[in-house]
Design an enzyme around this catalytic site. Structure first.
Site, PDB file in Angstrom:
ATOM      1  N   SER A 177       9.040  14.648   2.865  1.00 30.99           N
ATOM      2  CA  SER A 177       8.691  14.919   1.469  1.00 30.99           C
ATOM      3  C   SER A 177       8.488  13.600   0.740  1.00 30.99           C
ATOM      4  CB  SER A 177       9.803  15.718   0.799  1.00 30.99           C
ATOM      5  OG  SER A 177      11.051  15.117   1.091  1.00 30.99           O
TER       6      SER A 177
ATOM      7  N   ASN B   2       7.868   8.982   1.215  1.00 36.15           N
ATOM      8  CA  ASN B   2       6.926   7.899   1.437  1.00 36.15           C
ATOM      9  C   ASN B   2       6.298   7.908   2.828  1.00 36.15           C
ATOM     10  OD1 ASN B   2       7.326   6.872  -1.148  1.00 36.15           O
ATOM     11  ND2 ASN B   2       9.024   5.553  -0.499  1.00 36.15           N
TER      12      ASN B   2
ATOM     13  N   ALA C  85      26.976   8.938   1.263  1.00 37.12           N
ATOM     14  CA  ALA C  85      25.659   8.476   1.713  1.00 37.12           C
ATOM     15  C   ALA C  85      25.764   7.171   2.509  1.00 37.12           C
ATOM     16  CB  ALA C  85      24.719   8.291   0.522  1.00 37.12           C
TER      17      ALA C  85
ATOM     18  N   ASN D 248       8.039   4.059  -5.576  1.00 36.50           N
ATOM     19  CA  ASN D 248       7.517   5.391  -5.882  1.00 36.50           C
ATOM     20  C   ASN D 248       8.552   6.228  -6.605  1.00 36.50           C
ATOM     21  OD1 ASN D 248       4.981   4.905  -4.817  1.00 36.50           O
ATOM     22  ND2 ASN D 248       5.676   5.373  -2.739  1.00 36.50           N
TER      23      ASN D 248
ATOM     24  N   TYR E 242      -5.512  11.315   0.379  1.00 38.17           N
ATOM     25  CA  TYR E 242      -5.511  10.861   1.768  1.00 38.17           C
ATOM     26  C   TYR E 242      -5.990  11.924   2.753  1.00 38.17           C
ATOM     27  CZ  TYR E 242      -2.638   7.328  -0.502  1.00 38.17           C
ATOM     28  OH  TYR E 242      -2.167   6.356  -1.349  1.00 38.17           O
TER      29      TYR E 242
ATOM     30  N   THR F 101       3.611  15.023  10.935  1.00 41.03           N
ATOM     31  CA  THR F 101       4.990  14.651  10.618  1.00 41.03           C
ATOM     32  C   THR F 101       5.533  15.587   9.553  1.00 41.03           C
ATOM     33  OG1 THR F 101       6.480  12.783  10.300  1.00 41.03           O
ATOM     34  CG2 THR F 101       4.660  12.977   8.726  1.00 41.03           C
TER      35      THR F 101
ATOM     36  N   LYS G  89      10.025  -7.314 -14.261  1.00 44.17           N
ATOM     37  CA  LYS G  89       8.800  -6.578 -14.606  1.00 44.17           C
ATOM     38  C   LYS G  89       8.226  -5.824 -13.423  1.00 44.17           C
ATOM     39  CE  LYS G  89       9.439  -8.997 -18.278  1.00 44.17           C
ATOM     40  NZ  LYS G  89      10.252  -8.408 -19.355  1.00 44.17           N
TER      41      LYS G  89
ATOM     42  N   LYS H  73       0.848  -1.196   0.000  1.00 46.28           N
ATOM     43  CA  LYS H  73       0.000   0.000   0.000  1.00 46.28           C
ATOM     44  C   LYS H  73       0.880   1.242   0.000  1.00 46.28           C
ATOM     45  CE  LYS H  73      -4.136  -2.013   1.205  1.00 46.28           C
ATOM     46  NZ  LYS H  73      -5.520  -1.709   0.867  1.00 46.28           N
TER      47      LYS H  73
ATOM     48  N   ASP I  62      26.775   6.558   5.330  1.00 45.37           N
ATOM     49  CA  ASP I  62      27.076   6.992   6.701  1.00 45.37           C
ATOM     50  C   ASP I  62      26.936   5.844   7.704  1.00 45.37           C
ATOM     51  OD1 ASP I  62      24.102   7.497   6.038  1.00 45.37           O
ATOM     52  OD2 ASP I  62      24.123   7.439   8.224  1.00 45.37           O
TER      53      ASP I  62
ATOM     54  N   LYS J 254       6.849   1.701   4.096  1.00 46.33           N
ATOM     55  CA  LYS J 254       6.527   2.723   5.101  1.00 46.33           C
ATOM     56  C   LYS J 254       5.097   2.593   5.621  1.00 46.33           C
ATOM     57  CE  LYS J 254      10.286   5.403   5.300  1.00 46.33           C
ATOM     58  NZ  LYS J 254      10.935   5.796   6.559  1.00 46.33           N
TER      59      LYS J 254
END
Lengths: 374, 374
Positions: A113, A115, A254, A363, A151, A110, A320, A76, A256, A81
């Site tokens: 930007s 998910n 990245a 996404n 939503y 919250t 796919k 979903k 880290d 998330k």
């Protein structure tokens, strides 16, 4: 979100309890296998392929790998998330006094930007709880309108930096009484995220494609950003013997969590423009406790941008599946990181490993991908 | 391929037997649901949306639809064609005298530029049977090299027209003794193709998302080209009460099966450049017998190119699935064809329909899709 001090302990049993709570709301996502990706991963890379890398001149590793892909891109809202968000909401509903003291009307808030915002807005809507989202002006119109129109979230804009976002978030929380639900640094979020790997373990056991006769996977690898998914996965495997690994992009530092993991000190600041845009956040404190201090993660690995793109293309073409770049970082490690592959060769031997790979989300802007593949 | 006269009868029981034969070789593909597509399909279209269509000025239909997507894009070789190919090979292995008379060494042959060739090459390779593929010079390099390098097929080139391809195919068959395996006009292929819908029926019944308390789907819609998938699906539903519908592109007369269905005469020639490039073939004779003469298909519907593109985009964006244009024609009918939607409104009433939708395949050039989405 429930007060962290009232959260269940960070254990496998708590992940199991979390799954019970969220099962009515989330998809039990499919676990897919793919012969051609297994074949590709189980062939040694060529000397030419290793040229220009840190492994140039070495004998290529010969791991035997059978992948079990947990498809959270089919979850979903298109990402794992949803699991943490639903768990946070369900836990909140169970908090003594929350309903009686008007918590439901005051809602949740919250800043995100990505998910997490969509997931929280969706989970809140499902329980008819108001949801406030703080988002930078620069966020994609599509994501903002999804959170608002689909939503029903209340959107407030902020500046782009973390302090600016947190300040607006605090102001909205003060004004509305809404409860802050952080994206990863909270036990309820971590336990919810861990349910994906818990399902994966059972799905592997029950799969008609499980010809090895094994009862459990050898290992699971997940992407690591704030660390909610990785630490939850580690908890879901505690005591099972399943090894857990984290994967990160190496671009502009990245990685880290990997650097912190091997230096013994959590790195709290990252600024990277990696294509894996879901993995630009430094590891949170609570995940760090699970991953590093409790030693529930066995190792951390990183890969470069081209390897992420190559893995993404393979997943689109061979499997796919629409996956976002962040989702395939674990697969990229298994295909292209010689250090990881050598370890599988040594540990797995000729029998090899059944490796769970969590695809964290799907996404991604099709227009951006079109550029990538054009 | 077994001699058609020795094939099992075209019944539901034969589809069940086919599934038993091929189960060890093919994926039991997942069945996915999607709340946002259900919502979209269950909202009446606006008057503005109907403008310029044949339904302009009419009151938009108000169907209630719950989709159950059978994801054959996640099948081996990326399409349902694997089912028919494996069934053909397994049936051949069961044919009396085939092995003893050197049939295994002589192998199989087909002409195809698409999914059938890959499926046959893969199925033949799995049983270590030589496979000859006749393909036009114009075929995509990627597909040819997949058939040759990955699946070990012997490639012979031909001219582009059907007679040219058939002539080369006949010559190769004569020279090698290989058995011709047609892409759809054969009982074994049809029965194999029908196994997808058979699985779907059981998966619907067992799904935790099946909240209607129903034991069976109301209907299943599949794309229709040569008619193997549609007629196999119809056979899998015979006697169950599940209605079966076929979907085609309307562009340049690609809706030959629909036109034949409603005029009572099979159309044997089609030339269309529809984007749904898997659906450019006219309906075969044996499928026609099942679809039309035995009345096992309830109705045929068509949609335009823009509607196919829109449905494809929705599936990529909302479902995170890579599908080829041909795969989404059934969904496009359910979303955009007012005649179909009116029927669902009338037949399904307020309770609506649980509609199975077969996504037939996901073999699409990412570069081409990039153009489409750019």
């Amino acid at each position: 979100m429930a007060d962290p001090s009232t959260s269940p302990p960070l254990t496998r049993a708590s992940v199991q309890a979390a799954l019970k709570l969220i099962e009515p709301y989330v998809h039990k996502t499919p676990v897919l296998t793919n012969t051609s990706l297994n074949r590709l991963a189980s062939a040694p890379r060529t000397a030419a392929e290793l040229e220009g890398t840190e492994w140039a001149g070495q004998t290529p590793a010969k791991p035997v790998l059978r992948f079990w892909f947990k498809c959270e891109n089919l979850q979903k809202i298109g990402a794992f998330k949803a699991r943490g968000a639903f768990h946070a909401i369900e836990r909140l509903k169970l908090e003594p006094g929350w309903e009686e003291n008007g918590g439901r009307e005051r809602g949740v808030v919250t800043h995100s930007s990505g998910n997490h915002a969509q997931a929280l807005a969706f989970a809140a809507q499902t329980s008819r709880i108001p949801c406030h989202i703080i988002t930078p002006h620069s966020s994609s119109r599509a994501k903002i309108s999804a959170a608002r129109d689909t939503y029903g979230a209340h959107i407030t804009f902020s500046g782009p930096t973390h302090p600016e976002r947190q300040a607006v978030c605090d102001a909205v929380a003060a004004q509305t009484g809404a409860r802050f639900v952080p994206p990863y640094n909270h036990p309820d979020i971590i336990l919810g995220a861990g349910t994906a790997a818990l399902e994966l373990q059972a799905q592997f056991f029950a799969s008609p494609n499980n010809n090895s006769g094994r009862r459990r996977l050898n290992a699971i690898i997940t992407p690591c950003s704030g660390g909610g998914l990785l630490s939850g996965t580690a908890l879901s495997c505690e005591g099972t013997g399943i090894l857990v690994f984290g994967a990160e992009p190496s671009y502009q530092g990245a990685d880290d969590a990997r650097r912190g993991f091997y230096s013994g000190k959590r790195i709290e600041f990252v600024k990277s423009e990696t294509i894996a845009d879901g993995l630009r956040t430094p590891l949170g404190e609570i995940p760090w406790g699970v991953i590093y201090e409790r030693r529930l993660v066995k190792g951390m690995y990183s890969v470069g941008e081209e390897q992420i793109k190559a893995a993404m293309r393979l997943v689109w073409e061979r499997m796919k599946l629409v996956v976002e770049p962040s989702a395939v970082v674990g697969l990229a490690v298994a295909l292209y990181n010689e250090e990881f592959r050598r370890m599988v060769e040594v540990e797995g031997g000729e029998e090899g490993w059944d490796l769970g790979v969590v695809f964290s989300g799907g996404n991604v802007d099709l227009e951006k991908v079109a550029d990538l593949f054009a």
